[in-house]
Write a protein that holds these residues in place. Structure first.
Motif, PDB file in Angstrom:
ATOM      1  N   GLN A 145       0.817  -1.216   0.000  1.00  0.00           N
ATOM      2  CA  GLN A 145       0.000   0.000   0.000  1.00  0.00           C
ATOM      3  C   GLN A 145       0.852   1.268   0.000  1.00  0.00           C
ATOM      4  N   HIS A 146       1.993   1.254   0.686  1.00  0.00           N
ATOM      5  CA  HIS A 146       2.859   2.444   0.681  1.00  0.00           C
ATOM      6  C   HIS A 146       3.437   2.672  -0.709  1.00  0.00           C
ATOM      7  N   ALA A 147       3.946   1.609  -1.342  1.00  0.00           N
ATOM      8  CA  ALA A 147       4.526   1.735  -2.679  1.00  0.00           C
ATOM      9  C   ALA A 147       3.468   2.164  -3.693  1.00  0.00           C
ATOM     10  N   ALA A 148       2.246   1.649  -3.535  1.00  0.00           N
ATOM     11  CA  ALA A 148       1.165   2.009  -4.463  1.00  0.00           C
ATOM     12  C   ALA A 148       0.843   3.497  -4.372  1.00  0.00           C
ATOM     13  N   GLN A 149       0.655   3.994  -3.138  1.00  0.00           N
ATOM     14  CA  GLN A 149       0.334   5.409  -3.018  1.00  0.00           C
ATOM     15  C   GLN A 149       1.523   6.289  -3.379  1.00  0.00           C
ATOM     16  N   GLU A 150       2.724   5.766  -3.155  1.00  0.00           N
ATOM     17  CA  GLU A 150       3.922   6.505  -3.540  1.00  0.00           C
ATOM     18  C   GLU A 150       3.943   6.721  -5.057  1.00  0.00           C
ATOM     19  N   ARG A 151       3.597   5.687  -5.813  1.00  0.00           N
ATOM     20  CA  ARG A 151       3.546   5.826  -7.274  1.00  0.00           C
ATOM     21  C   ARG A 151       2.471   6.814  -7.696  1.00  0.00           C
ATOM     22  N   ILE A 152       1.309   6.735  -7.053  1.00  0.00           N
ATOM     23  CA  ILE A 152       0.205   7.643  -7.393  1.00  0.00           C
ATOM     24  C   ILE A 152       0.609   9.091  -7.147  1.00  0.00           C
ATOM     25  N   LYS A 153       1.162   9.366  -5.982  1.00  0.00           N
ATOM     26  CA  LYS A 153       1.536  10.735  -5.633  1.00  0.00           C
ATOM     27  C   LYS A 153       2.742  11.203  -6.444  1.00  0.00           C
TER      28      LYS A 153
ATOM     29  N   ILE B  51       9.873  12.473  -6.235  1.00  0.00           N
ATOM     30  CA  ILE B  51      10.092  11.233  -5.483  1.00  0.00           C
ATOM     31  C   ILE B  51      10.097  11.516  -3.978  1.00  0.00           C
ATOM     32  N   MET B  52      10.809  12.560  -3.598  1.00  0.00           N
ATOM     33  CA  MET B  52      10.912  12.900  -2.177  1.00  0.00           C
ATOM     34  C   MET B  52       9.547  13.260  -1.594  1.00  0.00           C
ATOM     35  N   MET B  53       8.788  14.067  -2.322  1.00  0.00           N
ATOM     36  CA  MET B  53       7.478  14.497  -1.837  1.00  0.00           C
ATOM     37  C   MET B  53       6.511  13.319  -1.764  1.00  0.00           C
ATOM     38  N   SER B  54       6.545  12.448  -2.755  1.00  0.00           N
ATOM     39  CA  SER B  54       5.618  11.319  -2.764  1.00  0.00           C
ATOM     40  C   SER B  54       5.908  10.361  -1.618  1.00  0.00           C
ATOM     41  N   CYS B  55       7.173  10.170  -1.292  1.00  0.00           N
ATOM     42  CA  CYS B  55       7.539   9.258  -0.212  1.00  0.00           C
ATOM     43  C   CYS B  55       7.065   9.801   1.133  1.00  0.00           C
ATOM     44  N   LYS B  56       7.232  11.086   1.352  1.00  0.00           N
ATOM     45  CA  LYS B  56       6.852  11.698   2.632  1.00  0.00           C
ATOM     46  C   LYS B  56       5.342  11.721   2.821  1.00  0.00           C
ATOM     47  N   LYS B  57       4.595  11.865   1.756  1.00  0.00           N
ATOM     48  CA  LYS B  57       3.151  12.070   1.869  1.00  0.00           C
ATOM     49  C   LYS B  57       2.346  10.788   1.709  1.00  0.00           C
TER      50      LYS B  57
END
Length: 656
Positions: free
Chosen positions: A492-500, A598-604
């Protein structure tokens, strides 16, 4: 008397051999290149003790004329260059004429050759000089035997690695030459054991199947492309077959194997976020170009080259590799096939015959016993084609129907792998050079069937992630889903990371960013050297919507921010953007947008141990299906893992 003297030929050759002949694999490389340049269509390489004791290369090429034999072991004697201008139009693998001279200076060489298959000649050389020359029986082509390598240079022999290491180096060279020349039948044996044997069919993917195995060959994707100066053709393996080093990236220019840092980087950039950090792909890529655009004469082993218009080639490689995976389903499959290989491959007729005999035997047994049929027998009658009108049919419950369906599906799955196993192995290498992934085809059909998108006039691209329904969640980290193809685990983290990531990447890349004014400007303090870096990159910062205004001394203020910024972390986001510029000291706008997204998507993104409701998980999967590259997070980690029905049933021993 002067101190400057001309070196003896034998000493000069030993010095040259130090550059050209580093180890047994160097000898194999030079002899193999000579055979290919001679037009050979079949080359047999035999080594003893990994090449230390003996190396023998036999080809069916054009051979060497008797008049040329006295120059064969003479340094810088070649038939491939005549004038100075020829050096800039090289299309052969060898051209300097130093290979045989260097080899003969550190080994004992026996050469047999014939140009017509009738009259042959044999030459024996030591210390770089011809010791004996005589007529000999020889077939058309050349047979060279190199024995006692480094017998007269003990220092070089001392630094030879283990036999296993040296054999690995030889195998690597032969593998790459086989890939770049698929029309040549090449075989390699060590101490009588065959290591590689190609069929000379001219199809590179067959050679790669021989080298990397059928599993990798099945997942090769062909790429082609050209510009006004370059034409590329090759195969790239799906990201799931990545390796821990760059060794499996094979680059060729006009059939010559080369090493080039910039082109390696282009290949990695082509995979982009599909590879985990520290992982590298399996790639074969041949670049055809005018020889005048490449300088191959910059290194004794001819591995390093210099290219003109390198940026144009870099862009072409990146674009074609990215396009190759644009419409592919890249969900890694659980690797159970290697653990549960079929013990025996039976054709359909044999399976049907066995099933029929079993039913007949069971029927006779039932008649002999004259016993009341058990519940198991009743169920078998219900599910058997021989009993479509069974008297027990009307008594079946919903659970019985489901169980019957499952048994039928199990029966189908039980036979399908056996029926398809041998056919798949045979048919794989008979496909065109663009292997078709059956999983992708099945997934697209299933997706179309479930979602009702069967209208052939619908031009909307189909999602690459198949339709699936949520089953549950594991440890608040992995979503469990299913469809007719099997079970899926989604990070779920990787999935939302890709979306963001894709959202932020697109927003940062927009030319006209809309900004929201702050009621109270934010103040930032920087040192003098940091100020210089910021001032130097001020225009680029403004292009992504960040406006820093000098506020006296070492202070800057920010009065507005892009509307797509997360409302709760505005100050942190601005700090991160500025710190990126300060850390790299110069701003590459494309790289900046990439790493910032990448940085923003990982944090959020949601983290592990965060429990979601079923509708939230379903919504996350739906959003993922709409992404451009929904199979890996921005760091290259997989998002979805697939367990097929067949694999699950093998685990539970429901099928053999």
């Amino acid at each position: 008397m002067g101190h400057i003297k001309t070196l003896h030929t034998s000493l000069a050759n030993k010095i040259a051999a130090g550059e050209v002949v580093e180890r047994p694999s160097s000898v194999v490389k030079e002899l193999l290149e000579n055979s290919i340049d001679a037009g050979a269509t079949e080359i047999n390489i035999e080594v003893q003790e990994s090449g230390i004791a003996e190396i023998r290369v036999v080809d069916n090429g054009s051979g060497i004329r008797e008049d040329d034999l006295h120059l064969v072991f003479h340094r810088h004697a070649t038939s491939k260059l005549v004038e100075d201008d020829d050096l800039f139009h090289i299309r052969t693998l060898g051209f300097r004429g130093e290979a045989l001279a260097s080899i003969a200076s550190v080994a004992k060489v026996t050469l047999q050759t014939s140009t017509d298959g009738i009259e042959g000649h044999q030459v024996y050389a030591e210390e770089g000089k011809i010791v004996d020359q005589r007529p000999a029986k020889a077939r058309r082509g050349t047979d060279i035997k190199v024995a006692s390598l480094f017998y007269n240079t003990p220092a070089r022999l001392k630094y030879i690695k283990s036999l296993y290491t040296e054999l690995g180096k030889i195998t690597d060279i032969v593998n790459r030459m086989a890939m770049s020349h698929p029309k040549v039948r090449i075989s390699l044996t060590n101490d009588g054991k065959t290591i590689l044997q190609t069929n000379g069919s001219g199809r590179t993917n067959e050679v790669m199947a021989e080298i990397y195995g059928m599993k990798v060959a099945r997942d090769l994707v062909e790429i082609t492309g050209e510009t006004s100066d370059y034409r590329i053709h090759g195969f790239v393996a799906k990201p799931e077959h990545s390796r821990s080093n760059r060794h499996y990236i094979s680059l060729f220019i006009n059939g010559r194997y080369i090493k080039n840092f910039v082109l390696n980087k282009a290949v990695q950039e082509g995979y982009h976020t599909l590879l985990t950090i520290g992982r590298f792909p399996i790639v074969y890529l041949n670049i055809e170009m005018d020889p005048i655009l490449v300088d191959v004469n910059v290194h004794p082993t001819k591995l390093e080259v210099r290219l003109s218009k390198e940026e144009q080639l870099y862009t072409l490689i990146v674009e074609k590799i990215r396009a190759a995976f644009k419409d592919k389903v890249l969900i890694p499959k659980n690797d159970l096939s290697s653990k549960y290989q079929p013990k025996k491959v039976l054709d359909k007729f044999e399976q049907q015959k066995m099933a029929f005999e079993q039913r007949e035997q069971q029927t006779h047994s039932e008649h002999r016993s004259n016993a009341q049929p058990s519940s198991t027998t009743i169920h078998e009658q219900q599910t058997s084609p021989e009993h479509p009108n069974s008297t027990f049919q009307h008594e079946r419950t919903t659970g019985d129907v489901q169980e019957e369906t499952q048994h039928r599906k199990q029966s189908q799955d039980d036979t399908t792998p056996f029926e398809n196993y041998e056919q798949t192995q045979r048919a794989l290498l008979n496909e065109m050079d663009t292997p078709i992934d059956n999983l992708e085809t099945n997934t697209e059909l299933q997706q179309s069937e479930v979602q009702g998108k069967s209208n052939i006039n619908d031009v909307t691209p189909k999602p690459r992630v198949p339709y699936m329904e949520v089953v549950g969640q594991v440890h608040g980290t992995y979503i469990v889903a299913q469809n007719d193809e099997g079970m899926y685990l989604i990070d779920q983290h990787a999935a939302q990371e890709r979306i963001k990531y894709e959202y932020f990447r697109d927003k940062i890349g927009e030319v006209n960013n809309e900004n929201q004014n702050l009621l109270i400007p934010l103040t930032f303090n920087f040192t003098k050297d940091e100020q210089m870096i910021i001032e130097d990159n001020m225009d680029e910062l403004q292009r992504v919507g960040l406006f820093l205004e000098p506020f006296g001394g070492h202070d800057y203020i920010v009065s507005s921010y892009p509307v797509w910024f997360p409302q709760e972390d505005i100050e942190d986001m601005i700090k991160d953007m500025v710190h990126y510029v300060l850390e790299h000291r110069r701003l590459n706008i494309a790289k900046f947008r990439e790493e910032l997204a990448i940085m923003m998507s990982c944090k959020k993104s949601i983290k592990a141990n965060h429990y979601l409701k079923n509708n939230e998980m379903a919504d996350l999967i739906d959003q993922l299906r709409e992404r451009e590259d929904p199979f890996t997070c921005p760091h290259g980690r997989p998002i979805i893992i697939n367990f097929t029905n067949y694999e699950i049933e093998r685990l539970f021993k429901r099928i053999q």
